[in-house]
Design an enzyme around this catalytic site. Structure first.
Site, mmCIF file in Angstrom:
data_model
loop_
_atom_site.group_PDB
_atom_site.id
_atom_site.type_symbol
_atom_site.label_atom_id
_atom_site.label_comp_id
_atom_site.label_asym_id
_atom_site.label_seq_id
_atom_site.Cartn_x
_atom_site.Cartn_y
_atom_site.Cartn_z
ATOM 1 N N TYR A 62 57.818 -48.102 38.868
ATOM 2 C CA TYR A 62 56.683 -48.933 38.456
ATOM 3 C C TYR A 62 55.927 -48.303 37.274
ATOM 4 O O TYR A 62 56.534 -47.910 36.292
ATOM 5 C CB TYR A 62 55.768 -49.212 39.638
ATOM 6 C CG TYR A 62 56.189 -50.396 40.503
ATOM 7 C CD1 TYR A 62 56.149 -51.712 40.030
ATOM 8 C CD2 TYR A 62 56.608 -50.206 41.821
ATOM 9 C CE1 TYR A 62 56.508 -52.798 40.827
ATOM 10 C CE2 TYR A 62 56.967 -51.287 42.629
ATOM 11 C CZ TYR A 62 56.911 -52.584 42.123
ATOM 12 O OH TYR A 62 57.258 -53.646 42.914
ATOM 13 N N SER A 63 54.591 -48.176 37.372
ATOM 14 C CA SER A 63 53.780 -47.799 36.204
ATOM 15 C C SER A 63 53.971 -46.365 35.727
ATOM 16 O O SER A 63 53.446 -45.999 34.676
ATOM 17 C CB SER A 63 52.288 -48.027 36.499
ATOM 18 O OG SER A 63 51.997 -49.396 36.532
ATOM 19 N N VAL A 64 54.693 -45.556 36.485
ATOM 20 C CA VAL A 64 55.023 -44.207 36.000
ATOM 21 C C VAL A 64 55.743 -44.321 34.645
ATOM 22 O O VAL A 64 55.717 -43.404 33.830
ATOM 23 C CB VAL A 64 55.877 -43.446 37.041
ATOM 24 C CG1 VAL A 64 56.277 -42.072 36.527
ATOM 25 C CG2 VAL A 64 55.103 -43.311 38.353
#
Length: 358
Positions: A62-64
């Protein structure tokens, strides 16, 4: 593994033994060297009877991936091909919102949502989604406030990159960053890499509802369109793994992420290979915005693509529990990549144990 870090290993194994974790990888560098590199659990959702998680297992984090997408565009800033304070329409003429490249990178551009409702299949249509963004009216005056550009970030950053360089974010990442630094991570996976992926699974059945937040809220609008971003049937599909949704679909190993942050912590150089100037790294990790975030509904400190924490660390957590960051004060980088979609308490416990042994 150095004996000093045995308590971290024990904590990781306890998460698996208790069932709070079912498949993950953990990597830590300290003082410029890898000191922890662990994998455990299963990469398939049928638990202990499934295929074991291997060092080369990739998982959607995801947002990593947002800082990774940002670094691709920042490479062009470093090469003086893009000006941080230029309006986006200098590079992308159809773009209507009067935002600068810096505002796009720091989540203050006012475009946290795709404006036109789209089905899950729209993730395969880059031109459609960037066209929607180019024509959109901003939710606020650019630069006035932040709101995590949860789903849109990768398309905003990626289209500026594409207009200037000609390559997609995924190809640019592979050729200019992941290749030279030997990082096992990518956007838009080929078939062979898709076969290495772990299947995401819910830590509990209510997770997708919690993740989206209040129906109709800015958070729900930012994370619910295109549809399917919390749906396992979409997330574990060849479509999701093969397209580029750079805000949310980086597939990575923890060791690849920890290596990336080790290079940044060293000022842009890893194993003797310099990819970024020290000045660029300093600017990219400096706080650009400190105040309310309308999507996260809390105070946030945004750098150019990362969140900055009060202890001086910088990095990014992802929906579901994956996280990666560098802590300059303590001298380490940390990456956790999980398939068990739940909260961030696992990472918090591992970090607490790590801090106790440093």
């Amino acid at each position: 593994m150095h004996p000093r870090f045995a308590p971290v290993r024990d904590c990781f194994h306890d998460l698996l033994a208790s069932g709070r974790e079912t498949g993950a990888s953990l990597a830590i560098w300290y003082d410029g060297q890898p000191v922890v590199d662990l994998v455990g659990g299963s990469r398939t959702s049928d638990g202990s009877s499934g295929e074991p998680w291997l060092p080369e297992t990739l998982v959607n984090v995801y947002s990593v991936g947002k800082p990774v997408a940002a670094l691709c565009l920042l490479t062009l800033v470093d090469r003086e091909k893009v000006d941080l304070d230029a309006p986006v329409d200098r590079y992308w003429p159809e773009f209507r919102t009067p935002a600068t490249v810096r505002q796009v990178l720091s989540h203050t551009a006012g475009l946290p949502t795709f404006p036109v409702p789209r089905p899950a299949t729209a993730i395969a249509d880059w031109t459609l989604l960037t066209g929607d963004l180019a024509a959109a009216d901003p939710e606020w005056a650019p630069g006035s406030v932040a709101g995590e550009h949860a789903w849109t970030y990768g398309h905003l950053v990626g289209e500026v990159l594409r207009r200037v360089d000609g390559r997609s974010v995924g190809r640019f990442l592979a050729e200019e960053i992941a290749g030279p630094w030997r990082l096992d991570l990518g956007f838009g996976l080929a078939d062979a890499d898709q076969r290495r992926c772990a299947d995401l699974r819910y830590g509990d059945p209510e997770w997708p509802t919690r993740a989206l937040g209040e129906p109709g809220s800015l958070r729900a609008r930012a994370m619910g369109n295109p549809a399917g971003g919390q749906d396992l049937a979409v997330l574990n599909s060849a479509l999701w793994r093969g397209v580029e949704m750079p805000a949310v679909n980086l597939h990575a190993t923890a060791s690849g992420l920890a290596r990336l942050y080790a290079g940044l912590l060293a000022g842009g150089v890893l194993d003797g290979v310099r990819l970024f100037s020290a000045e660029l790294v300093a600017e990219a990790t400096r706080v650009q915005y400190d105040g309310p975030d309308l999507v996260l509904d809390r105070t946030a400190r945004w750098t150019l693509g990362m969140q900055w924490e009060p202890d001086g660390s910088w990095g990014m957590g992802g929906l579901g529990g994956s996280s990666a960051w560098a802590d300059p004060e303590r001298g380490y980088t940390f990456a956790y990549a999980t398939a068990q979609l739940a909260e961030h308490d696992r990472v918090d416990e591992l970090a607490e144990v790590l801090h106790s042994v440093l």
